[in-house]
Design a protein around this motif. Structure first.
Motif, short mmCIF file in Angstrom:
data_model
loop_
_atom_site.label_atom_id
_atom_site.label_comp_id
_atom_site.label_asym_id
_atom_site.label_seq_id
_atom_site.Cartn_x
_atom_site.Cartn_y
_atom_site.Cartn_z
N LEU A 116 0.81 -1.22 0.00
CA LEU A 116 0.00 0.00 0.00
C LEU A 116 0.84 1.27 0.00
O LEU A 116 0.57 2.20 -0.75
CB LEU A 116 -0.96 0.00 1.19
CG LEU A 116 -1.86 1.22 1.31
CD1 LEU A 116 -2.77 1.33 0.08
CD2 LEU A 116 -2.69 1.16 2.57
N MET A 117 1.89 1.32 0.81
CA MET A 117 2.70 2.54 0.88
C MET A 117 3.41 2.81 -0.45
O MET A 117 3.54 3.96 -0.87
CB MET A 117 3.71 2.46 2.02
CG MET A 117 3.05 2.45 3.40
SD MET A 117 1.79 3.73 3.65
CE MET A 117 2.78 5.20 3.59
N THR A 118 3.83 1.78 -1.12
CA THR A 118 4.46 1.94 -2.43
C THR A 118 3.43 2.46 -3.43
O THR A 118 3.71 3.38 -4.21
CB THR A 118 5.03 0.59 -2.93
OG1 THR A 118 5.98 0.13 -1.98
CG2 THR A 118 5.68 0.73 -4.29
N VAL A 119 2.25 1.89 -3.39
CA VAL A 119 1.18 2.29 -4.32
C VAL A 119 0.83 3.77 -4.14
O VAL A 119 0.56 4.47 -5.11
CB VAL A 119 -0.07 1.40 -4.11
CG1 VAL A 119 -1.26 1.92 -4.88
CG2 VAL A 119 0.24 -0.03 -4.51
N LEU A 120 0.88 4.23 -2.92
CA LEU A 120 0.56 5.64 -2.66
C LEU A 120 1.60 6.59 -3.23
O LEU A 120 1.31 7.76 -3.46
CB LEU A 120 0.42 5.88 -1.15
CG LEU A 120 -0.78 5.21 -0.47
CD1 LEU A 120 -0.71 5.42 1.04
CD2 LEU A 120 -2.08 5.73 -1.04
N ILE A 122 3.54 6.05 -6.12
CA ILE A 122 3.86 5.91 -7.54
C ILE A 122 2.62 6.07 -8.40
O ILE A 122 1.50 5.99 -7.91
CB ILE A 122 4.54 4.54 -7.85
CG1 ILE A 122 3.60 3.39 -7.51
CG2 ILE A 122 5.85 4.39 -7.13
CD1 ILE A 122 4.09 2.06 -7.97
N ASP A 123 2.84 6.27 -9.68
CA ASP A 123 1.74 6.41 -10.63
C ASP A 123 1.28 5.02 -11.05
O ASP A 123 1.96 4.33 -11.81
CB ASP A 123 2.22 7.21 -11.85
CG ASP A 123 1.13 7.33 -12.91
OD1 ASP A 123 -0.05 7.09 -12.60
OD2 ASP A 123 1.49 7.67 -14.06
N MET A 124 0.14 4.61 -10.55
CA MET A 124 -0.39 3.27 -10.85
C MET A 124 -1.14 3.23 -12.18
O MET A 124 -1.63 2.19 -12.57
CB MET A 124 -1.30 2.79 -9.72
CG MET A 124 -0.58 2.52 -8.42
SD MET A 124 0.70 1.27 -8.54
CE MET A 124 -0.26 -0.17 -8.91
N GLU A 125 -1.22 4.32 -12.87
CA GLU A 125 -1.95 4.37 -14.14
C GLU A 125 -1.06 4.08 -15.34
O GLU A 125 -1.55 3.91 -16.45
CB GLU A 125 -2.61 5.75 -14.31
CG GLU A 125 -3.58 6.11 -13.19
CD GLU A 125 -4.71 5.11 -13.04
OE1 GLU A 125 -5.26 4.67 -14.06
OE2 GLU A 125 -5.03 4.76 -11.89
N SER A 126 0.25 3.99 -15.13
CA SER A 126 1.15 3.81 -16.27
C SER A 126 1.05 2.42 -16.90
O SER A 126 1.27 2.26 -18.09
CB SER A 126 2.59 4.11 -15.87
OG SER A 126 3.00 3.22 -14.85
N LYS A 127 0.72 1.42 -16.13
CA LYS A 127 0.56 0.05 -16.63
C LYS A 127 -0.71 -0.54 -16.02
O LYS A 127 -1.16 -0.13 -14.96
CB LYS A 127 1.75 -0.83 -16.25
CG LYS A 127 3.08 -0.38 -16.77
CD LYS A 127 3.22 -0.70 -18.23
CE LYS A 127 4.60 -0.28 -18.70
NZ LYS A 127 4.86 -0.67 -20.04
#
Length: 153
Positions: A116-120, A122-127
């Motif tokens: 979760l902390m990583t997801v917060l 970074i841009d999760m929309e790139s892939k």
């Protein structure tokens, strides 16, 4: 006398419910673990590569099955298991095993849940999926043939 029969039937039904629930729980735990998944020769190398990865302490279904409820996990595992049995007995197993779209979604949700902390940050929309960039994190590439497990090992 009818009163006793009613309680006897209720007791039997309750006992059957408890036994079914306990059996389902035991089955779910037993079929979550790498030794079960790796018992099929098609998945043997996948399990071995997972055991060498940073995720080696996780069970297979901590990533590959829904974690939101026992019911959804049971339904998902039943469908996936039946599909695997069919492919391994009557179908053709592909040289490169690809996750089904539903499995990709489940894996992606489980990645996001644990990281979760990583997801917060970074841009999760790139892939579309975490594994689009991190394919080798949960499972390394297959071992060279001379290092693979063989029959009767």
């Amino acid at each position: 006398m009818p009163f006793n029969n009613k309680w006897f039937l209720v007791s039997i039904a309750l006992a059957l419910l408890i036994i079914t629930y306990a059996g389902a729980g035991f089955s779910m735990r037993a079929t979550d673990k790498p030794p079960f998944c790796g018992s099929c020769h098609v998945m043997n190398e996948v399990v071995r590569t997972q055991q060498r990865s940073i995720h080696a302490k996780l069970t297979c279904n901590e990533c590959h099955a829904p974690q939101d409820s026992l019911v959804s996990k049971m339904i998902f595992k039943t469908r996936a298991g039946m599909r695997d049995i069919y492919v391994n007995t009557l179908g053709t197993v592909p040289d490169v095993i690809q996750a089904e779209p539903a499995t990709k979604e489940v894996v992606n949700q489980n990645c996001k849940h644990c990281h979760l902390m990583t997801v917060l940050n970074i841009d999760m929309e790139s892939k579309a999926y975490c594994t689009d960039c991190h394919r080798q994190v949960p499972h390394f590439k297959k071992l060279p043939i001379d290092q693979r497990r063989v029959a009767n090992e």
